[in-house]
Design a protein around this motif. Structure first.
Motif, PDB file in Angstrom:
ATOM      1  N   GLU A  50       6.912   4.362  11.348  1.00 30.16           N
ATOM      2  CA  GLU A  50       7.278   3.095  10.720  1.00 30.16           C
ATOM      3  C   GLU A  50       7.059   3.118   9.206  1.00 30.16           C
ATOM      4  O   GLU A  50       7.614   2.294   8.479  1.00 30.16           O
ATOM      5  N   PHE A  51       6.244   4.072   8.733  1.00 28.10           N
ATOM      6  CA  PHE A  51       6.072   4.213   7.285  1.00 28.10           C
ATOM      7  C   PHE A  51       7.214   5.079   6.768  1.00 28.10           C
ATOM      8  O   PHE A  51       7.051   6.260   6.446  1.00 28.10           O
ATOM      9  N   THR A  52       8.372   4.491   6.688  1.00 27.11           N
ATOM     10  CA  THR A  52       9.607   5.259   6.455  1.00 27.11           C
ATOM     11  C   THR A  52       9.620   5.949   5.089  1.00 27.11           C
ATOM     12  O   THR A  52      10.079   7.084   4.964  1.00 27.11           O
ATOM     13  N   LYS A  53       9.107   5.279   4.058  1.00 27.64           N
ATOM     14  CA  LYS A  53       9.145   5.870   2.720  1.00 27.64           C
ATOM     15  C   LYS A  53       8.178   7.051   2.621  1.00 27.64           C
ATOM     16  O   LYS A  53       8.502   8.076   2.015  1.00 27.64           O
ATOM     17  N   LEU A  54       7.013   6.895   3.214  1.00 25.47           N
ATOM     18  CA  LEU A  54       6.039   7.990   3.201  1.00 25.47           C
ATOM     19  C   LEU A  54       6.555   9.172   4.026  1.00 25.47           C
ATOM     20  O   LEU A  54       6.402  10.333   3.635  1.00 25.47           O
ATOM     21  N   SER A  55       7.180   8.874   5.175  1.00 23.23           N
ATOM     22  CA  SER A  55       7.752   9.932   6.021  1.00 23.23           C
ATOM     23  C   SER A  55       8.853  10.677   5.285  1.00 23.23           C
ATOM     24  O   SER A  55       8.953  11.909   5.360  1.00 23.23           O
ATOM     25  N   ILE A  81       0.836  -1.208   0.000  1.00 24.15           N
ATOM     26  CA  ILE A  81       0.000   0.000   0.000  1.00 24.15           C
ATOM     27  C   ILE A  81       0.868   1.253   0.000  1.00 24.15           C
ATOM     28  O   ILE A  81       0.583   2.231  -0.706  1.00 24.15           O
ATOM     29  N   GLU A  82       1.932   1.251   0.803  1.00 31.11           N
ATOM     30  CA  GLU A  82       2.817   2.421   0.864  1.00 31.11           C
ATOM     31  C   GLU A  82       3.425   2.701  -0.504  1.00 31.11           C
ATOM     32  O   GLU A  82       3.479   3.863  -0.949  1.00 31.11           O
ATOM     33  N   GLU A  83       3.896   1.656  -1.191  1.00 29.40           N
ATOM     34  CA  GLU A  83       4.465   1.834  -2.530  1.00 29.40           C
ATOM     35  C   GLU A  83       3.411   2.376  -3.493  1.00 29.40           C
ATOM     36  O   GLU A  83       3.699   3.236  -4.334  1.00 29.40           O
ATOM     37  N   TYR A  84       2.189   1.878  -3.355  1.00 28.52           N
ATOM     38  CA  TYR A  84       1.106   2.330  -4.239  1.00 28.52           C
ATOM     39  C   TYR A  84       0.815   3.821  -4.027  1.00 28.52           C
ATOM     40  O   TYR A  84       0.656   4.573  -4.991  1.00 28.52           O
ATOM     41  N   LEU A  85       0.749   4.242  -2.776  1.00 28.58           N
ATOM     42  CA  LEU A  85       0.472   5.651  -2.488  1.00 28.58           C
ATOM     43  C   LEU A  85       1.545   6.557  -3.070  1.00 28.58           C
ATOM     44  O   LEU A  85       1.258   7.652  -3.571  1.00 28.58           O
ATOM     45  N   LEU A  86       2.793   6.123  -3.006  1.00 26.76           N
ATOM     46  CA  LEU A  86       3.905   6.961  -3.467  1.00 26.76           C
ATOM     47  C   LEU A  86       3.972   7.060  -4.987  1.00 26.76           C
ATOM     48  O   LEU A  86       4.713   7.887  -5.520  1.00 26.76           O
ATOM     49  N   MET A  87       3.197   6.226  -5.685  1.00 26.78           N
ATOM     50  CA  MET A  87       3.207   6.252  -7.154  1.00 26.78           C
ATOM     51  C   MET A  87       2.471   7.471  -7.706  1.00 26.78           C
ATOM     52  O   MET A  87       2.688   7.862  -8.852  1.00 26.78           O
ATOM     53  N   ASN A  88       1.588   8.074  -6.913  1.00 22.85           N
ATOM     54  CA  ASN A  88       0.772   9.192  -7.409  1.00 22.85           C
ATOM     55  C   ASN A  88       1.094  10.450  -6.609  1.00 22.85           C
ATOM     56  O   ASN A  88       0.473  10.742  -5.587  1.00 22.85           O
ATOM     57  N   GLU A  89       2.075  11.207  -7.086  1.00 23.95           N
ATOM     58  CA  GLU A  89       2.515  12.390  -6.357  1.00 23.95           C
ATOM     59  C   GLU A  89       1.453  13.475  -6.339  1.00 23.95           C
ATOM     60  O   GLU A  89       1.350  14.243  -5.368  1.00 23.95           O
ATOM     61  N   GLU A  90       0.627  13.539  -7.368  1.00 23.05           N
ATOM     62  CA  GLU A  90      -0.411  14.556  -7.410  1.00 23.05           C
ATOM     63  C   GLU A  90      -1.417  14.347  -6.281  1.00 23.05           C
ATOM     64  O   GLU A  90      -1.821  15.301  -5.603  1.00 23.05           O
TER      65      GLU A  90
END
Length: 456
Positions: free
Chosen positions: A145-150, A118-127
């Motif tokens: 803990e959501f390191t990429k989103l943070s 899910i985290e990877e999916y969210l980061l795919m749409n920057e808009e």
């Protein structure tokens, strides 16, 4: 796991056949009961495995395990359960907020692979991330803990701080508030005005839960407000709010703050008016002594912080300017009320001294008081030694708390020559009536400089 088996699982999910667990999900009135199967939940989710493994902790009625999960919404839980039973997940069918809710729920249920997906999916749409930047900020700050989103949030905010108020998930009033809070340089509002607008905004956001008249707020109202404005609190310059306004407007709402945050704010109001002219201690150590005096005077840490007492340390005598003889000490310091004595030990960084809450007197005198302390100061590990209440001198009515100060002695703390300065520039220390040892007992030392301040 074969598609045929998933099809079987999907069927028993829909029919509720063989279910042995019932979970009530969501907050009233938006709740729903799910008839599920403990075996499947335990195999897939470590959360359920741990929860269901100890039957002694479970509520079982007519052979059915009863559980309650409030923190996950019905919509999100339906998607999670469908994924568990069918291995199907179409994130593209959901709006951004639902997918963020799935991310948080997957983390709570220890579905780590699903979290990463899910985290990877969210980061795919920057808009979408930018449109929902307030929600991204909240999640990034709350769930580290959501390191990429943070990391995305930190990088995006550094590149363009205005994203926080350009986001579509801000109302107009939120934009105005954040513009004035986060753009600290040259912002038009005073700190107390920022606070007032935050409170107004919280009332508007509370769906009529918060009365417009703050004086009618209950403790639950205060806590509700705290939840709404928590993310903004670190950006408010409380030091720029006058103390009388702080105690009038903000102190009554102190439960909005976490304890550590509130104490840190209070320290600003308690100690920002200390004044001292010293060649031995700096402002920081003077603040430390002022805080200690407040503690022994009030004997209550919270009371000492909220009391609006300010200190002025008035210099009475300084050895290098007025001389080190004992007569000079008594001429300048006797009958002046509470005093702080500080002495720098020659050829070292050691600073020794004591607080006398009563008068110095030339004839020598002990008062049975509890406010005296002696100290060894440094910024890393200052030592405060309070008088022992169980001292035999107290039981005989002789006050070990106050300095003696006879005419042939300089400032002396305790009747057993504890931290005695018998020629003012020569000192001697014995450990007896005070709790903590400051240095090796019985040692003599030469004083390079000493000062006595009247505590006003």
């Amino acid at each position: 796991m074969s598609n045929l088996l998933f099809a079987e699982y999907t069927e028993i999910l829909e029919t509720g056949e063989l279910s042995d667990i019932e979970i009530l999900v969501g907050k009233i009135p938006n709740t729903k009961s799910f008839r599920l199967h403990s075996f499947i939940l335990k195999v897939v989710s470590p959360y359920f495995w741990y929860l269901l493994s100890n039957k002694n902790r479970l509520n079982i009625l007519n052979g059915i395990i009863k559980l309650r999960i409030e923190r996950i919404s019905v919509k999100v839980f339906e998607i999670i359960i469908k994924y568990i039973y069918s291995n199907e997940l179409e994130l593209g069918n959901n709006d951004f907020k639902i997918n963020v809710g799935l991310l948080i729920a997957a983390d709570e249920l220890y579905l780590h692979e699903l979290c990463s997906f899910i985290e990877e999916y969210l980061l795919m749409n920057e808009e979408l991330l930018k449109q929902n930047f307030v929600l991204v900020q909240t999640v990034a700050n709350k769930f580290t803990e959501f390191t990429k989103l943070s990391q995305y949030y930190k990088n995006a905010y550094q590149q363009d701080p205005s994203l926080i108020f350009k986001a579509e998930d801000f109302t107009t009033i939120e934009k105005k508030i954040l513009l004035n809070i986060l753009i600290k340089n040259n912002h038009p509002l005073q700190p107390i005005e920022v606070w007032d607008k935050l409170i107004e905004w919280a009332i508007a956001q509370s769906n009529n839960e918060l009365p417009s008249d703050i004086t009618k707020w209950t403790n639950d109202n205060v806590i509700k407000c705290g939840v709404l404005i928590q993310q903004f609190i670190p950006h408010i310059n409380f030091g720029g709010i006058p103390s009388f306004i702080f105690f009038q407007k903000i102190k009554p709402l102190k439960n909005i703050f976490e304890n550590k945050t509130y104490i840190k704010i209070l320290e600003n109001y308690s100690f920002n008016m200390i004044s001292i002219d010293s060649k031995i201690i700096d402002y920081e150590l003077a603040c430390f002594l002022a805080k200690t005096i407040k503690y022994v005077e009030y004997n209550n840490f919270i009371e000492l912080l909220i009391s609006n007492v300010k200190f002025y340390f008035k210099l009475l005598v300084r050895g290098s300017e007025n001389g080190f003889d004992c007569k000079n000490f008594h001429d300048r310091c006797d009958n002046k009320g509470p005093t702080i004595t500080v002495a720098k030990v020659k050829n070292s960084n050691e600073i020794l001294g004591g607080f006398n809450p009563c008068d110095w007197r030339p004839e020598g005198h002990y008062d049975n008081v509890k406010g005296s302390f002696i100290f060894s100061l440094n910024k890393i590990n200052p030592i405060i030694s309070m008088v022992q209440d169980s001292s035999p001198f107290l039981s005989r009515g002789l006050g070990v708390n106050n300095g003696y100060g006879g005419i042939n002695n300089g400032p002396e703390f305790g009747p057993d020559l504890e931290l005695l300065c018998f020629n003012t520039n020569i000192g001697k220390y014995y450990k007896h009536s005070y709790l903590n040892e400051l240095r090796q007992s019985g040692t003599q030392f030469e004083i390079e400089e000493y000062e006595v301040f009247q505590v006003c």
